[in-house]
Motif scaffolding. Structure first.
Motif, mmCIF file in Angstrom:
data_model
loop_
_atom_site.group_PDB
_atom_site.id
_atom_site.type_symbol
_atom_site.label_atom_id
_atom_site.label_comp_id
_atom_site.label_asym_id
_atom_site.label_seq_id
_atom_site.Cartn_x
_atom_site.Cartn_y
_atom_site.Cartn_z
ATOM 1 N N VAL A 1 12.294 144.204 -32.021
ATOM 2 C CA VAL A 1 11.180 143.969 -31.073
ATOM 3 C C VAL A 1 10.345 144.359 -31.830
ATOM 4 C CG1 VAL A 1 10.761 144.756 -28.482
ATOM 5 C CG2 VAL A 1 13.311 143.844 -29.331
ATOM 6 N N HIS B 1 10.846 146.336 -23.635
ATOM 7 C CA HIS B 1 11.127 146.580 -25.216
ATOM 8 C C HIS B 1 12.247 146.476 -24.922
ATOM 9 C CE1 HIS B 1 6.522 148.782 -26.125
ATOM 10 N NE2 HIS B 1 7.013 146.919 -26.519
ATOM 11 N N GLU C 1 14.394 144.014 -24.080
ATOM 12 C CA GLU C 1 14.215 143.021 -24.307
ATOM 13 C C GLU C 1 15.102 142.821 -25.615
ATOM 14 O OE1 GLU C 1 10.891 140.330 -28.037
ATOM 15 O OE2 GLU C 1 10.322 141.785 -26.527
ATOM 16 N N LEU C 2 14.885 143.854 -26.772
ATOM 17 C CA LEU C 2 15.792 144.327 -26.815
ATOM 18 C C LEU C 2 17.539 144.547 -26.826
ATOM 19 C CD1 LEU C 2 17.567 145.034 -29.615
ATOM 20 C CD2 LEU C 2 17.660 147.720 -28.944
ATOM 21 N N GLN D 1 18.508 140.434 -25.823
ATOM 22 C CA GLN D 1 18.891 139.853 -27.635
ATOM 23 C C GLN D 1 20.413 140.260 -27.647
ATOM 24 O OE1 GLN D 1 16.327 142.187 -29.989
ATOM 25 N NE2 GLN D 1 15.876 140.146 -30.806
#
Length: 306
Positions: free
Chosen positions: A81, A113, A116-117, A120
Motif C-alpha cells: 500500500v 491505508h 486497503e491492506l 487485500q
C-alpha cells in the motif's frame, strides 16, 4: 501462496566502523543498504529456500521505492500500500566492540491505508498462509495484529505471528497458528519469572491450550529453543558458532519453520530446521542460505520431553 505482512518496514543502512568514538567524526570502513523489516526478511529467506511469497505492507516516498526496487531485483513479489510519507531508515552501526542501532520514525498510517491492506487480506483463502511480523507503526492500534488474525481465522487462513510487547499480548487472544517468542517475551506475556526449562514449558503449554495456538516455539539464543504443540514438547539444542549478524536471525527461524512444515507437515522437523536457520543467519554476514542451514542441521539435537 505465502504472504508476508510488514507494517513497519525500513531501509536498513548498515555501517561498519573501527573504534567508534562518541562526539567525534567517525569514518566508515564499509557500508551497505538493504530492504528491512521482519516480514520482508522472511520473504527474502524463503526466496533463498526456493519458495515464492508476496510481500505486503506499507511503503512510501523515495525510501519506499528503494524497498520495492530491491525486492523486484530479487524477483520477490510485492503488493504494498503506497503512502505519501517516506518509509523510515534504520541505521545499524557495527564497531569492533559492539553493535548499535538507531531506528527511524515510522510514517503515519491513515485509516484508508489500513483498510486497503485489510481488503487485500480479505481476498485470501485457506490455501494461503500469512506471516505477520515486526513492530507496529505508532499510528496503528496495538490491536491491529489481533484484528488481522481474527479476520483471517474466519477465512481458514493460518497465521504466523512474530512480534512482541502489547501487540503480541493482544494478538494471542485471537489464536494465531504459530508464535515465536523468546524466553524474555514469554515471561513478560504472563508477568512471571522464568528460572528453568520447566517454567518455559509450563507457560508455553498455557499458550497452546488456553489460547489454542497450535505451534509455540520459544527461542533461547545460545541455549537453543523449546517447542510446544500438538506434536508434543521438544527441547532443541543450538549449533555452535560465532555470532556475527544478529539482524534477521529470528526472521530466518520463522522462514525455516514455514519451509519445512510445508514440505513435511512434521512439527519436530520444522522446529529443528527453524533453529538451524536462525543460527545460520547469526553466524553469517547476511541472511542464511539453504545450504548453510542444512550444514548446521545435524548439530540441532532434538530431545522429546513429553
Amino acid at each position: 501462496m505465502i504472504y508476508t505482512v510488514t507494517l513497519n518496514p525500513a531501509i536498513d543502512y548498515v555501517v561498519q566502523v573501527g573504534n567508534f568514538k562518541a562526539g567525534k567524526v567517525n569514518r566508515s570502513k564499509a557500508d551497505y543498504k538493504e530492504a528491512g523489516g521482519k516480514g520482508i526478511n522472511v520473504s527474502r529467506v524463503l526466496d533463498r529456500f526456493g519458495v515464492s511469497s508476496t510481500a505486503l505492507g506499507f511503503v512510501g516516498g523515495f525510501t519506499g521505492k528503494f524497498i520495492t526496487d530491491y525486492l523486484t531485483s530479487k524477483n520477490i513479489h510485492h503488493q504494498f500500500v503506497e503512502l505519501k510519507e517516506d518509509t523510515r531508515i534504520n541505521v545499524k552501526m557495527k564497531s569492533e566492540a559492539e553493535e548499535t542501532e538507531m531506528n527511524g520514525v515510522s510514517p503515519t498510517i491513515e485509516d484508508n491505508h489500513y483498510q486497503e491492506l485489510l481488503d487485500q487480506l480479505k481476498g485470501l483463502s485457506s490455501d494461503d498462509i500469512v506471516v505477520l511480523a515486526g513492530s507496529l507503526p505508532q499510528s496503528l492500534s496495538n490491536s491491529a495484529y489481533r484484528e488481522m488474525v481474527a479476520m483471517l481465522n474466519e477465512k481458514g487462513v493460518p497465521t504466523i505471528l512474530d512480534t512482541s510487547g502489547a501487540p503480541l499480548t493482544e494478538a494471542i487472544q485471537a489464536s494465531p497458528a504459530f508464535i515465536k517468542p523468546n524466553h524474555h517475551e514469554l515471561a513478560d506475556l504472563f508477568d512471571e519469572e522464568i528460572i528453568n526449562d520447566e517454567d518455559i514449558i509450563s507457560l508455553a503449554k498455557r499458550l497452546h491450550t488456553e489460547q489454542q495456538i497450535e505451534h509455540v516455539l520459544v527461542s533461547m539464543a545460545k541455549d537453543g529453543a523449546i517447542y510446544v504443540g500438538s506434536a508434543g514438547v521438544f527441547k532443541l539444542s543450538a549449533p555452535e558458532g560465532h555470532a556475527v549478524h544478529s539482524v534477521g536471525a529470528g526472521d530466518s527461524a520463522v522462514a525455516g519453520f514455514i519451509y519445512k512444515w510445508q514440505e513435511t507437515n512434521n512439527a519436530r522437523e520444522a522446529a529443528q530446521f527453524a533453529v538451524a536457520a536462525g543460527s545460520a543467519t547469526a553466524f553469517s554476514k547476511t541472511l542464511c542460505t539453504k545450504a548453510e542451514v542444512e550444514a548446521l542441521l545435524p548439530q540441532v539435537v532434538v530431545q522429546k520431553v513429553e
